[in-house]
Design a protein around this motif. Structure first.
Motif, PDB file in Angstrom:
ATOM      1  N   THR A 305       0.019   2.360  -6.791  1.00 54.99           N
ATOM      2  CA  THR A 305      -0.454   1.506  -5.707  1.00 54.99           C
ATOM      3  C   THR A 305      -0.770   2.363  -4.491  1.00 54.99           C
ATOM      4  OG1 THR A 305       0.202  -0.141  -4.061  1.00 54.99           O
ATOM      5  CG2 THR A 305       1.973   1.004  -5.201  1.00 54.99           C
ATOM      6  N   SER A 306      -1.953   2.189  -3.980  1.00 56.70           N
ATOM      7  CA  SER A 306      -2.376   2.953  -2.809  1.00 56.70           C
ATOM      8  C   SER A 306      -1.504   2.630  -1.608  1.00 56.70           C
ATOM      9  CB  SER A 306      -3.848   2.652  -2.511  1.00 56.70           C
ATOM     10  OG  SER A 306      -4.278   3.278  -1.332  1.00 56.70           O
ATOM     11  N   LYS A 307      -1.210   1.349  -1.385  1.00 56.08           N
ATOM     12  CA  LYS A 307      -0.486   0.934  -0.185  1.00 56.08           C
ATOM     13  C   LYS A 307       0.918   1.535  -0.135  1.00 56.08           C
ATOM     14  CE  LYS A 307       0.598  -3.171   2.583  1.00 56.08           C
ATOM     15  NZ  LYS A 307       1.988  -2.846   2.905  1.00 56.08           N
ATOM     16  N   GLU A 308       1.691   1.332  -1.209  1.00 62.42           N
ATOM     17  CA  GLU A 308       3.055   1.841  -1.216  1.00 62.42           C
ATOM     18  C   GLU A 308       3.083   3.363  -1.190  1.00 62.42           C
ATOM     19  OE1 GLU A 308       7.101   1.403  -3.931  1.00 62.42           O
ATOM     20  OE2 GLU A 308       5.563  -0.170  -3.982  1.00 62.42           O
ATOM     21  N   PHE A 309       2.123   3.964  -1.872  1.00 60.00           N
ATOM     22  CA  PHE A 309       2.062   5.422  -1.885  1.00 60.00           C
ATOM     23  C   PHE A 309       1.821   5.973  -0.475  1.00 60.00           C
ATOM     24  CE2 PHE A 309      -0.234   9.409  -2.154  1.00 60.00           C
ATOM     25  CZ  PHE A 309       0.585  10.148  -3.003  1.00 60.00           C
ATOM     26  N   LEU A 310       0.842   5.430   0.226  1.00 58.01           N
ATOM     27  CA  LEU A 310       0.509   5.929   1.562  1.00 58.01           C
ATOM     28  C   LEU A 310       1.614   5.626   2.567  1.00 58.01           C
ATOM     29  CD1 LEU A 310      -3.263   4.943   1.629  1.00 58.01           C
ATOM     30  CD2 LEU A 310      -2.333   7.255   1.510  1.00 58.01           C
ATOM     31  N   GLU A 311       2.245   4.484   2.433  1.00 58.93           N
ATOM     32  CA  GLU A 311       3.363   4.160   3.329  1.00 58.93           C
ATOM     33  C   GLU A 311       4.477   5.190   3.185  1.00 58.93           C
ATOM     34  OE1 GLU A 311       4.433   0.231   2.195  1.00 58.93           O
ATOM     35  OE2 GLU A 311       3.064  -0.745   3.617  1.00 58.93           O
ATOM     36  N   GLY A 312       4.705   5.618   1.954  1.00 55.66           N
ATOM     37  CA  GLY A 312       5.775   6.567   1.715  1.00 55.66           C
ATOM     38  C   GLY A 312       5.424   7.994   2.069  1.00 55.66           C
ATOM     39  N   VAL A 313       4.183   8.386   1.812  1.00 58.89           N
ATOM     40  CA  VAL A 313       3.777   9.780   2.024  1.00 58.89           C
ATOM     41  C   VAL A 313       3.404  10.034   3.477  1.00 58.89           C
ATOM     42  CG1 VAL A 313       2.115  11.559   1.379  1.00 58.89           C
ATOM     43  CG2 VAL A 313       3.044  10.055  -0.367  1.00 58.89           C
ATOM     44  N   VAL A 314       2.608   9.134   4.071  1.00 60.78           N
ATOM     45  CA  VAL A 314       2.117   9.334   5.438  1.00 60.78           C
ATOM     46  C   VAL A 314       2.981   8.581   6.440  1.00 60.78           C
ATOM     47  CG1 VAL A 314       0.134   9.101   6.987  1.00 60.78           C
ATOM     48  CG2 VAL A 314      -0.229   9.697   4.576  1.00 60.78           C
ATOM     49  N   GLY A 315       3.220   7.315   6.179  1.00 59.61           N
ATOM     50  CA  GLY A 315       4.104   6.518   7.035  1.00 59.61           C
ATOM     51  C   GLY A 315       3.407   5.794   8.168  1.00 59.61           C
ATOM     52  N   ASP A 316       2.691   6.521   8.997  1.00 56.75           N
ATOM     53  CA  ASP A 316       2.056   5.942  10.181  1.00 56.75           C
ATOM     54  C   ASP A 316       0.679   5.397   9.809  1.00 56.75           C
ATOM     55  OD1 ASP A 316       0.856   5.352  12.605  1.00 56.75           O
ATOM     56  OD2 ASP A 316       1.591   7.151  13.616  1.00 56.75           O
ATOM     57  N   PRO A 317       0.465   4.068   9.887  1.00 57.84           N
ATOM     58  CA  PRO A 317      -0.830   3.496   9.493  1.00 57.84           C
ATOM     59  C   PRO A 317      -1.995   3.969  10.347  1.00 57.84           C
ATOM     60  CG  PRO A 317       0.575   1.843  10.529  1.00 57.84           C
ATOM     61  CD  PRO A 317       1.436   3.038  10.296  1.00 57.84           C
ATOM     62  N   ALA A 318      -1.715   4.581  11.492  1.00 57.76           N
ATOM     63  CA  ALA A 318      -2.798   5.131  12.306  1.00 57.76           C
ATOM     64  C   ALA A 318      -3.478   6.294  11.609  1.00 57.76           C
ATOM     65  CB  ALA A 318      -2.255   5.585  13.663  1.00 57.76           C
ATOM     66  N   TYR A 319      -2.793   6.862  10.617  1.00 60.16           N
ATOM     67  CA  TYR A 319      -3.315   8.056   9.957  1.00 60.16           C
ATOM     68  C   TYR A 319      -3.592   7.853   8.475  1.00 60.16           C
ATOM     69  CZ  TYR A 319      -1.893  10.414  14.241  1.00 60.16           C
ATOM     70  OH  TYR A 319      -1.758  10.791  15.562  1.00 60.16           O
ATOM     71  N   TYR A 320      -3.610   6.602   7.994  1.00 61.97           N
ATOM     72  CA  TYR A 320      -4.001   6.405   6.594  1.00 61.97           C
ATOM     73  C   TYR A 320      -4.821   5.141   6.436  1.00 61.97           C
ATOM     74  CZ  TYR A 320      -0.093   3.028   5.803  1.00 61.97           C
ATOM     75  OH  TYR A 320       0.769   1.961   5.850  1.00 61.97           O
ATOM     76  N   ARG A 321      -5.508   5.058   5.312  1.00 63.38           N
ATOM     77  CA  ARG A 321      -6.345   3.909   4.999  1.00 63.38           C
ATOM     78  C   ARG A 321      -6.177   3.554   3.530  1.00 63.38           C
ATOM     79  NH1 ARG A 321     -12.848   3.274   6.330  1.00 63.38           N
ATOM     80  NH2 ARG A 321     -13.137   1.214   5.382  1.00 63.38           N
ATOM     81  N   VAL A 322      -5.687   2.355   3.259  1.00 64.14           N
ATOM     82  CA  VAL A 322      -5.560   1.896   1.879  1.00 64.14           C
ATOM     83  C   VAL A 322      -6.965   1.735   1.311  1.00 64.14           C
ATOM     84  CG1 VAL A 322      -4.769   0.026   0.386  1.00 64.14           C
ATOM     85  CG2 VAL A 322      -3.366   0.767   2.326  1.00 64.14           C
ATOM     86  N   CYS A 323      -7.227   2.393   0.184  1.00 65.76           N
ATOM     87  CA  CYS A 323      -8.596   2.410  -0.332  1.00 65.76           C
ATOM     88  C   CYS A 323      -8.560   2.709  -1.822  1.00 65.76           C
ATOM     89  CB  CYS A 323      -9.409   3.479   0.399  1.00 65.76           C
ATOM     90  SG  CYS A 323     -11.068   3.740  -0.272  1.00 65.76           S
ATOM     91  N   LYS A 324      -9.267   1.900  -2.605  1.00 71.27           N
ATOM     92  CA  LYS A 324      -9.358   2.120  -4.048  1.00 71.27           C
ATOM     93  C   LYS A 324     -10.662   2.808  -4.450  1.00 71.27           C
ATOM     94  CE  LYS A 324      -6.638  -2.024  -5.260  1.00 71.27           C
ATOM     95  NZ  LYS A 324      -6.646  -3.267  -6.086  1.00 71.27           N
ATOM     96  N   ALA A 325     -11.563   3.012  -3.508  1.00 68.07           N
ATOM     97  CA  ALA A 325     -12.882   3.554  -3.831  1.00 68.07           C
ATOM     98  C   ALA A 325     -12.803   5.027  -4.205  1.00 68.07           C
ATOM     99  CB  ALA A 325     -13.823   3.374  -2.644  1.00 68.07           C
ATOM    100  N   MET A 326     -13.332   5.381  -5.362  1.00 69.41           N
ATOM    101  CA  MET A 326     -13.356   6.780  -5.783  1.00 69.41           C
ATOM    102  C   MET A 326     -14.201   7.638  -4.862  1.00 69.41           C
ATOM    103  SD  MET A 326     -13.567   7.187  -9.888  1.00 69.41           S
ATOM    104  CE  MET A 326     -12.111   6.944 -10.909  1.00 69.41           C
ATOM    105  N   PHE A 327     -15.297   7.057  -4.366  1.00 68.05           N
ATOM    106  CA  PHE A 327     -16.233   7.828  -3.561  1.00 68.05           C
ATOM    107  C   PHE A 327     -16.062   7.562  -2.068  1.00 68.05           C
ATOM    108  CE2 PHE A 327     -18.393   7.161  -7.733  1.00 68.05           C
ATOM    109  CZ  PHE A 327     -18.112   8.421  -8.217  1.00 68.05           C
TER     110      PHE A 327
END
Length: 521
Positions: A305-327
């Protein structure tokens, strides 16, 4: 604490060892990784690509708006039938050994790059001849019109088509070069290179910048400092303390959890210069169990899951974007094709597919990067998601340079191979099917992991021939759907990393860190 003490002592030793540099303008930087390999064609490692931009130059480059601009090329022409590109080099281009840059140098460099890089391979498959007209002019003759010639030559991510002297470019692409001679804005100081401690570059006095202002990786590369040192400081807290104390000037990628400490100091600037960011990906090995089974690859796509992964790895939503697009989300080829139901932590469905596939508990041997902060949390979170989806996982902690070597092994884990690993690519590398290394499915010719699917490759060929953006969008969507169906890799969203600096001005906004134009008043 012992590691921090050792790193702090290293900073002091490195600075004390150079008392004669007090009168030179020196930028001391801590990059995201140490550098042990110097050949930017032999490996796709980002740190080696960064090193490449210091030493070598390119025929074309992308500006801040991702538009292709001439760089070493002065002017170019395309024949009316769109089959012959003629390139003329700028005046005054010299290698660091004083010899002039010639057409033969560029032809040899393109051939070596094109033998190794997947974008280069695709381009050269349309080329019937590369021929010198004179010392400064050469032709590229195509077998049929190919609309991505300039985009390929301006490719900003690994492997970049850096121009090298012919004697160096003639090195077999499977063998690392040993002579580091470019024509770029900085000269590599081999006599001062100490792997694990520092790598040093000095201003190239013979470099002739373009007249245009710098823009992205294009324009005038004006060097305003005498010397740049990349210091290897593996402990992030020690690096941050060194910046706060004024002992270093630049940290490329401080961990997100240390940003509040840096932002609290008014003498420190924290800013995102790579605004397009990067993409996280999980890569599996198609040649070995368990991921040689397509249904098992599909199960993992449900578990992640992109959302849970990014929350755990990055933490701060100001610096990540949930995205399933390969390109990459936010680009012309963004698409949700083929993503329905996937990457949503559907652990029940993952376990169902594993049961249908007859999964016997063969462990996923997961290579885990321990020395690059954007990846240090990625392995454990990937392990957790896979285990919750029914997989057995054995995590192998390694430094990044060891992973660069090990990921090339095709054999089973029992013989030093692997099952999967987390990686991160610049979004600018992932924006289309030709530069996106992970979507290449050309079997033995594909990147480590070696996905093999004829339909994916047919769609990549169709994309290369597509005449306009609308047709490319449709093909890219179909390609994404097929790549997810067979499982070339797992795209896990996007993130940005701010850079922290102290006392530096005029830093260029670019998708990779560059040191031209930087000043240290």
């Amino acid at each position: 604490m012992r590691l921090r003490s050792i790193a702090a002592a290293l900073v002091a030793a490195l600075l004390a060892a150079c008392p004669t540099l007090a009168q030179t303008k020196t930028v001391r930087a801590v990059m995201h990784s140490d550098i042990k390999i110097l050949d930017p064609i032999w490996t796709t490692a980002n740190i080696v690509r960064n090193h490449g931009y210091m030493v070598w130059d390119t025929l074309f480059a992308m500006d801040e708006k991702l538009q292709v601009q001439p760089q070493m090329v002065d002017h170019w022409e395309l024949s009316p039938d769109r089959l012959i590109y003629t390139f003329t080099l700028r005046d005054g281009l010299k290698w660091h050994d004083g010899l002039p840059v010639t057409s033969e140098d560029c032809i040899a460099s393109l051939r070596r790059w094109g033998a190794k890089d997947f974008t280069g391979q695709k381009l050269l498959s349309f080329v019937s001849a590369l021929e010198a007209v004179n010392d400064k002019t050469f032709r590229m003759v195509l077998t049929e019109p190919y609309g991505l010639v300039l985009d390929s030559l301006a490719k900003p991510g690994a492997s970049v088509p850096f121009m090298m002297p012919k004697r160096i470019a003639d090195t077999d692409p499977g063998t690392q070069i040993t002579e580091i001679v470019g024509s770029g804005p900085f000269i590599f100081k081999k006599d001062e290179w100490k792997p694990g401690e520092k790598i040093v570059y000095v201003r190239n006095p013979d470099y002739k910048p373009r007249a245009e202002p710098p823009s992205g990786l294009a324009g005038g590369k004006v060097v305003k400092v005498d010397r740049v040192e990349w210091l290897a400081i593996p402990d992030h807290m020690t690096a941050v303390n060194a910046l706060l104390a004024g002992e270093i000037d630049y940290i490329e990628a401080p961990p997100h959890d240390l940003l509040p400490l840096l932002k609290a100091d008014r003498s420190v600037t924290v800013k995102v210069y790579n605004t397009i960011g990067a993409q996280y990906d999980f890569r599996w090995n198609w040649l070995q169990p368990p991921f040689d089974n397509p249904k098992i690859r599909r199960a993992a796509l449900y578990a992640f899951t992109s959302k849970e992964f990014l929350e755990g790895v990055v933490g701060d939503p100001a610096y990540y974007r949930v995205c399933k697009a390969m390109f990459v989300c936010g680009t012309p080829l963004e698409s949700t094709a083929g993503t329905e139901g996937l990457l949503d932590a559907n652990f029940a469905r993952s376990k169902e597919l594993l049961k249908e596939a007859g999964y016997d508990g063969t462990p996923v041997v997961l290579l885990h990067t321990t020395d690059i902060n954007v990846l240090t949390n990625a392995g454990p979170i990937a392990k957790s998601l896979l285990e919750r989806g029914g997989f057995k996982v054995e995590m192998v902690p390694l430094d990044f340079q060891s992973i660069v070597s090990r990921r090339l092994r095709k054999g089973p884990p029992s013989e030093g191979g692997w099952s999967g690993f987390m990686t991160a690519w610049l979004s600018i590398d992932m924006m289309n099917p030709l530069t996106n290394t992970m979507v290449n499915a050309s079997c033995d010719k594909a990147a480590f992991g070696w996905p093999c699917d004829q339909k994916v490759e047919q769609l990549r060929d169709a994309f290369a021939r597509a005449p306009d953006l609308d047709s490319r969008r449709k093909i890219a969507a179909d390609l994404q759907a097929r790549a997810l169906e067979v499982g070339t890799h797992v795209p896990l969203g996007q993130y940005t990393l701010p850079t922290a600096t102290r006392g530096l001005t005029d830093i260029v906004t670019a998708p990779i860190p560059v040191f031209w134009n930087i000043d240290k008043p």
